[in-house]
Scaffold this motif. Sequence first.
Motif, PDB file in Angstrom:
ATOM      1  N   LEU A 283       0.829  -1.204   0.000  1.00 55.13           N
ATOM      2  CA  LEU A 283       0.000   0.000   0.000  1.00 55.13           C
ATOM      3  C   LEU A 283       0.866   1.258   0.000  1.00 55.13           C
ATOM      4  O   LEU A 283       0.481   2.275  -0.569  1.00 55.13           O
ATOM      5  CB  LEU A 283      -0.942   0.007   1.212  1.00 55.13           C
ATOM      6  CG  LEU A 283      -1.944   1.145   1.271  1.00 55.13           C
ATOM      7  CD1 LEU A 283      -2.905   1.061   0.094  1.00 55.13           C
ATOM      8  CD2 LEU A 283      -2.707   1.099   2.567  1.00 55.13           C
ATOM      9  N   SER A 284       2.032   1.204   0.594  1.00 56.83           N
ATOM     10  CA  SER A 284       2.911   2.375   0.573  1.00 56.83           C
ATOM     11  C   SER A 284       3.835   2.364  -0.628  1.00 56.83           C
ATOM     12  O   SER A 284       4.308   3.421  -1.055  1.00 56.83           O
ATOM     13  CB  SER A 284       3.729   2.435   1.858  1.00 56.83           C
ATOM     14  OG  SER A 284       4.620   1.340   1.924  1.00 56.83           O
ATOM     15  N   PHE A 285       4.104   1.198  -1.200  1.00 57.08           N
ATOM     16  CA  PHE A 285       5.053   1.102  -2.303  1.00 57.08           C
ATOM     17  C   PHE A 285       4.450   1.544  -3.630  1.00 57.08           C
ATOM     18  O   PHE A 285       5.051   2.333  -4.367  1.00 57.08           O
ATOM     19  CB  PHE A 285       5.569  -0.337  -2.408  1.00 57.08           C
ATOM     20  CG  PHE A 285       6.528  -0.558  -3.526  1.00 57.08           C
ATOM     21  CD1 PHE A 285       7.814  -0.053  -3.450  1.00 57.08           C
ATOM     22  CD2 PHE A 285       6.147  -1.248  -4.655  1.00 57.08           C
ATOM     23  CE1 PHE A 285       8.706  -0.247  -4.481  1.00 57.08           C
ATOM     24  CE2 PHE A 285       7.043  -1.443  -5.686  1.00 57.08           C
ATOM     25  CZ  PHE A 285       8.316  -0.945  -5.608  1.00 57.08           C
ATOM     26  N   ILE A 286       3.270   1.069  -3.942  1.00 57.39           N
ATOM     27  CA  ILE A 286       2.664   1.326  -5.254  1.00 57.39           C
ATOM     28  C   ILE A 286       2.355   2.806  -5.477  1.00 57.39           C
ATOM     29  O   ILE A 286       2.679   3.342  -6.540  1.00 57.39           O
ATOM     30  CB  ILE A 286       1.422   0.428  -5.450  1.00 57.39           C
ATOM     31  CG1 ILE A 286       1.877  -1.033  -5.528  1.00 57.39           C
ATOM     32  CG2 ILE A 286       0.642   0.816  -6.699  1.00 57.39           C
ATOM     33  CD1 ILE A 286       0.766  -2.032  -5.503  1.00 57.39           C
ATOM     34  N   PRO A 287       1.760   3.522  -4.530  1.00 59.34           N
ATOM     35  CA  PRO A 287       1.532   4.959  -4.766  1.00 59.34           C
ATOM     36  C   PRO A 287       2.825   5.754  -4.945  1.00 59.34           C
ATOM     37  O   PRO A 287       2.875   6.688  -5.758  1.00 59.34           O
ATOM     38  CB  PRO A 287       0.785   5.428  -3.521  1.00 59.34           C
ATOM     39  CG  PRO A 287       0.167   4.220  -2.963  1.00 59.34           C
ATOM     40  CD  PRO A 287       1.100   3.102  -3.285  1.00 59.34           C
ATOM     41  N   LYS A 288       3.879   5.373  -4.223  1.00 59.05           N
ATOM     42  CA  LYS A 288       5.153   6.069  -4.383  1.00 59.05           C
ATOM     43  C   LYS A 288       5.725   5.856  -5.772  1.00 59.05           C
ATOM     44  O   LYS A 288       6.221   6.797  -6.398  1.00 59.05           O
ATOM     45  CB  LYS A 288       6.160   5.607  -3.337  1.00 59.05           C
ATOM     46  CG  LYS A 288       5.906   6.121  -1.952  1.00 59.05           C
ATOM     47  CD  LYS A 288       6.982   5.618  -1.013  1.00 59.05           C
ATOM     48  CE  LYS A 288       6.663   5.877   0.422  1.00 59.05           C
ATOM     49  NZ  LYS A 288       7.669   5.312   1.325  1.00 59.05           N
ATOM     50  N   VAL A 289       5.657   4.639  -6.259  1.00 54.12           N
ATOM     51  CA  VAL A 289       6.171   4.350  -7.599  1.00 54.12           C
ATOM     52  C   VAL A 289       5.379   5.125  -8.648  1.00 54.12           C
ATOM     53  O   VAL A 289       5.964   5.727  -9.565  1.00 54.12           O
ATOM     54  CB  VAL A 289       6.134   2.834  -7.886  1.00 54.12           C
ATOM     55  CG1 VAL A 289       6.410   2.541  -9.344  1.00 54.12           C
ATOM     56  CG2 VAL A 289       7.124   2.103  -7.012  1.00 54.12           C
ATOM     57  N   LEU A 290       4.074   5.143  -8.518  1.00 54.50           N
ATOM     58  CA  LEU A 290       3.248   5.891  -9.469  1.00 54.50           C
ATOM     59  C   LEU A 290       3.539   7.388  -9.404  1.00 54.50           C
ATOM     60  O   LEU A 290       3.613   8.055 -10.437  1.00 54.50           O
ATOM     61  CB  LEU A 290       1.771   5.613  -9.216  1.00 54.50           C
ATOM     62  CG  LEU A 290       1.306   4.184  -9.506  1.00 54.50           C
ATOM     63  CD1 LEU A 290      -0.154   4.015  -9.109  1.00 54.50           C
ATOM     64  CD2 LEU A 290       1.529   3.830 -10.955  1.00 54.50           C
TER      65      LEU A 290
END
Length: 89
Positions: free
Chosen positions: A49-56
């Motif tokens: 949940l914290s990784f995917i928004p940061k990558v986007l």
Amino acid sequence: MTPESVMTIGRTALEITILVASPVLLVTLAVGLAVSVFQAATQINDPSLSFIPKVLAVLVTFALAGPWMLTVMTDYMRRVLTGLPGIIG
């Protein structure tokens, strides 16, 4: 090549590095903080949940600020390379 010219080139390189890296780092910081607040409020502790928004957010930042970042780095390298004969001799 004098020590002053080496220090000037190094200082300018560090300034350009900070200038170019700051948009991505600030966006990542803001998104990470928002996701952390969301996770704390909902008590969901999923690492993705914290990784995917940061990558986007980083991808969007590179898409928007990438041309400017490339221009800043190219201009700096052009200045360094054209000024190299004057620095050496």
